[in-house]
Design a protein around this motif. Structure first.
Motif, mmCIF file in Angstrom:
data_model
loop_
_atom_site.group_PDB
_atom_site.id
_atom_site.type_symbol
_atom_site.label_atom_id
_atom_site.label_comp_id
_atom_site.label_asym_id
_atom_site.label_seq_id
_atom_site.Cartn_x
_atom_site.Cartn_y
_atom_site.Cartn_z
ATOM 1 N N ASP A 112 -36.010 -14.129 -13.897
ATOM 2 C CA ASP A 112 -36.002 -15.483 -13.354
ATOM 3 C C ASP A 112 -34.637 -15.843 -12.766
ATOM 4 O O ASP A 112 -34.444 -16.942 -12.268
ATOM 5 N N GLN A 113 -33.704 -14.902 -12.816
ATOM 6 C CA GLN A 113 -32.370 -15.084 -12.243
ATOM 7 C C GLN A 113 -32.246 -14.219 -10.986
ATOM 8 O O GLN A 113 -32.752 -13.097 -10.958
ATOM 9 N N PRO A 114 -31.566 -14.690 -9.955
ATOM 10 C CA PRO A 114 -31.522 -13.925 -8.709
ATOM 11 C C PRO A 114 -30.636 -12.680 -8.740
ATOM 12 O O PRO A 114 -30.958 -11.675 -8.100
ATOM 13 N N PHE A 115 -29.525 -12.714 -9.469
ATOM 14 C CA PHE A 115 -28.555 -11.631 -9.329
ATOM 15 C C PHE A 115 -29.073 -10.257 -9.757
ATOM 16 O O PHE A 115 -28.750 -9.259 -9.100
ATOM 17 N N PRO A 116 -29.881 -10.137 -10.805
ATOM 18 C CA PRO A 116 -30.421 -8.804 -11.097
ATOM 19 C C PRO A 116 -31.221 -8.223 -9.926
ATOM 20 O O PRO A 116 -31.158 -7.021 -9.663
ATOM 21 N N ARG A 146 -37.082 -11.290 -3.267
ATOM 22 C CA ARG A 146 -37.315 -11.959 -4.557
ATOM 23 C C ARG A 146 -36.086 -12.775 -4.958
ATOM 24 O O ARG A 146 -36.214 -13.898 -5.450
ATOM 25 N N ALA A 147 -34.899 -12.232 -4.738
ATOM 26 C CA ALA A 147 -33.672 -12.979 -5.045
ATOM 27 C C ALA A 147 -33.622 -14.272 -4.237
ATOM 28 O O ALA A 147 -33.249 -15.326 -4.763
ATOM 29 N N PRO A 172 -33.136 -19.994 -2.884
ATOM 30 C CA PRO A 172 -33.362 -20.184 -1.448
ATOM 31 C C PRO A 172 -32.178 -20.805 -0.709
ATOM 32 O O PRO A 172 -32.093 -20.691 0.514
ATOM 33 N N GLU A 173 -31.262 -21.410 -1.437
ATOM 34 C CA GLU A 173 -30.106 -22.038 -0.801
ATOM 35 C C GLU A 173 -28.993 -21.044 -0.468
ATOM 36 O O GLU A 173 -28.013 -21.410 0.182
ATOM 37 N N SER A 174 -29.135 -19.791 -0.872
ATOM 38 C CA SER A 174 -28.056 -18.817 -0.723
ATOM 39 C C SER A 174 -28.024 -18.189 0.670
ATOM 40 O O SER A 174 -28.827 -17.306 0.988
ATOM 41 N N ASP A 175 -27.076 -18.630 1.471
ATOM 42 C CA ASP A 175 -26.874 -18.016 2.785
ATOM 43 C C ASP A 175 -26.396 -16.576 2.641
ATOM 44 O O ASP A 175 -26.743 -15.716 3.449
ATOM 45 N N GLN A 176 -25.612 -16.314 1.610
ATOM 46 C CA GLN A 176 -25.106 -14.955 1.379
ATOM 47 C C GLN A 176 -26.265 -13.982 1.157
ATOM 48 O O GLN A 176 -26.273 -12.883 1.707
ATOM 49 N N PHE A 177 -27.243 -14.381 0.369
ATOM 50 C CA PHE A 177 -28.390 -13.510 0.123
ATOM 51 C C PHE A 177 -29.176 -13.279 1.412
ATOM 52 O O PHE A 177 -29.642 -12.176 1.678
ATOM 53 N N ARG A 178 -29.318 -14.314 2.223
ATOM 54 C CA ARG A 178 -30.034 -14.166 3.501
ATOM 55 C C ARG A 178 -29.299 -13.204 4.436
ATOM 56 O O ARG A 178 -29.925 -12.392 5.116
#
Length: 98
Positions: free
Chosen positions: A47-51, A74-75, A80-86
């Protein structure tokens, strides 16, 4: 181990320690082992994005772009607010900045 020792401070299956073990293994080039640990982390802390981000990075390193993209998606669902992940997802897909 988790069932037998959980709550006894003998083993910590929290996100942080599992991330650390994963990163250490990956830096040593033990990608199969790192993937096993991060998948355990996803199982317990999914339920956490970093893993999911770490899983994506390891899968990319192993040449599994499709798996990496799925983990990164999934992350992003979880953060959804993470521009870095996108941006990371875009690079994994081979887009701008790749």
């Amino acid at each position: 181990l988790r069932e037998e020792y959980h709550g006894r401070a003998a083993y910590d299956f929290g996100q942080g320690p599992l991330n650390t073990v994963t990163e250490t293994l990956a830096l040593r080039g033990a990608l199969d082992e790192a993937l096993s640990v991060i998948r355990l982390n996803v199982e317990y802390n999914g339920d956490q994005p970093f893993p999911h981000v770490l899983e994506a990075q390891i899968l990319m390193e192993m040449g599994d772009r499709e798996g990496a993209v799925a983990a990164m998606e999934r992350a992003i669902e979880l953060a959804p607010e993470s521009d870095q992940f996108r941006e990371m997802l875009e690079r994994m897909r081979g887009g701008a900045g790749a």
